[in-house]
Design an enzyme around this catalytic site. Sequence first.
Site, mmCIF file in Angstrom:
data_model
loop_
_atom_site.group_PDB
_atom_site.id
_atom_site.type_symbol
_atom_site.label_atom_id
_atom_site.label_comp_id
_atom_site.label_asym_id
_atom_site.label_seq_id
_atom_site.Cartn_x
_atom_site.Cartn_y
_atom_site.Cartn_z
ATOM 1 N N THR A 196 0.835 -1.222 0.000
ATOM 2 C CA THR A 196 0.000 0.000 0.000
ATOM 3 C C THR A 196 0.867 1.269 0.000
ATOM 4 O OG1 THR A 196 -0.294 0.121 2.418
ATOM 5 C CG2 THR A 196 -1.932 -1.145 1.168
ATOM 6 N N VAL A 241 -3.975 5.224 -0.272
ATOM 7 C CA VAL A 241 -5.347 4.804 0.040
ATOM 8 C C VAL A 241 -5.335 3.281 0.237
ATOM 9 C CG1 VAL A 241 -6.674 6.745 -0.851
ATOM 10 C CG2 VAL A 241 -5.851 5.039 -2.446
ATOM 11 N N HIS A 242 -4.797 2.895 1.401
ATOM 12 C CA HIS A 242 -4.568 1.480 1.729
ATOM 13 C C HIS A 242 -5.769 0.592 1.374
ATOM 14 C CE1 HIS A 242 -1.278 2.868 4.455
ATOM 15 N NE2 HIS A 242 -2.120 3.828 4.766
ATOM 16 N N ASP A 243 -6.937 0.999 1.893
ATOM 17 C CA ASP A 243 -8.110 0.118 1.790
ATOM 18 C C ASP A 243 -8.588 -0.038 0.351
ATOM 19 O OD1 ASP A 243 -7.996 -0.126 4.509
ATOM 20 O OD2 ASP A 243 -9.539 1.375 4.898
ATOM 21 N N LEU A 245 -6.690 -0.263 -2.209
ATOM 22 C CA LEU A 245 -5.844 -1.277 -2.859
ATOM 23 C C LEU A 245 -6.310 -2.681 -2.457
ATOM 24 C CD1 LEU A 245 -3.445 -1.785 -4.751
ATOM 25 C CD2 LEU A 245 -1.988 -1.898 -2.719
#
Length: 317
Positions: A196, A241-243, A245
């Site tokens: 991420t 935008v970790h989530d 991905l």
Amino acid sequence: MTTPIPLVIDTDPGIDDALAILLALASPEVDLRLVTTVHGNVELAQTTDNALRVLHLAGRADVPVAAGAAASLVHAQPERAGHVHGTAGLGGVQLPPSPAGTDPRPAVVALAELLLSSPDPVTVAAIGPLTNIALLLRVFPEAAARIGRLVVMGGSAARGGNVTAAAEFNVWADPEAAQAVLGSTLPTVLVGLDVTLPTVLDEHDIARFAAAGPIGAQAAAILQQYLEHARRSYGTTGVVVHDALALTEAIIPGTLDTVRRHVVVDTGLGAGRGQTLVDRRTVSTAPTAVEVAERVDSAAAVEFLVTRLSGLDGRPR
Ligand code: BDR
Ligand code: CA
């Protein structure tokens, strides 16, 4: 077009959670059937209200939202992430309230009922602390066994943590739950900081979906405070935008290169609490092994996200 995969998002919106929900709604490969909420970035009541508002923004107030755990399993973890996501969790943006109420069922009941009644395997994307998923495993193991794929945003194999030197936020917020999930035989993909952090959305990317229409513009507004936080804290001109991905991997399996690894969570109370100890010496064949995402084509992932978010307003750009 093949039949869309039934999808549940377990989430604590959260700026990147909001983007992840919008990405799922923009993607014909999946059919978002349920959103379950959990404590995390902000308190549970707020994450639940935020989930309702994000769905309403996209015209999908019909997707049920069931509230889950308000606290971690064993040790209270009162620290939130309001300094990153804004005190109300959506970067200071007040989205219009949803006409829909919360589903009356507790999250684990709603999730179990969906899993047991679905003729097709369900993908679960868990993008907050893993408390609800651990409870599902404990209370409804026969339902948990029907999860087709569990895609978790959490942990880190080689990059250290983002909330402490050792721990990534979602795992750190409930390490005992994370250990229960990552030590189980659920077919789990772990999307951690290794993939991420290099995947950054810059101002130009955000401007593209901002210009697509009202939904893209709101998504961009939600990201603004996150962008300012990144600028101030890390001197970067983009956001991670970790989530989103993790959702990309849930929507298009195989987006990320994964390797089966043995993963243990540090549940001690010392400085390592919440660390994911990923054994990268060998490929694991154990039934409890986790598919750990180790490589990503970040440019392709960003392009995918921007194109899909723009498509929500009916005009892919
Ligand atoms: C994770 O922590 C939260 O703040 C984000 O929403 C994401 O799920 C990243 O470490
Ligand atoms: Ca999250």
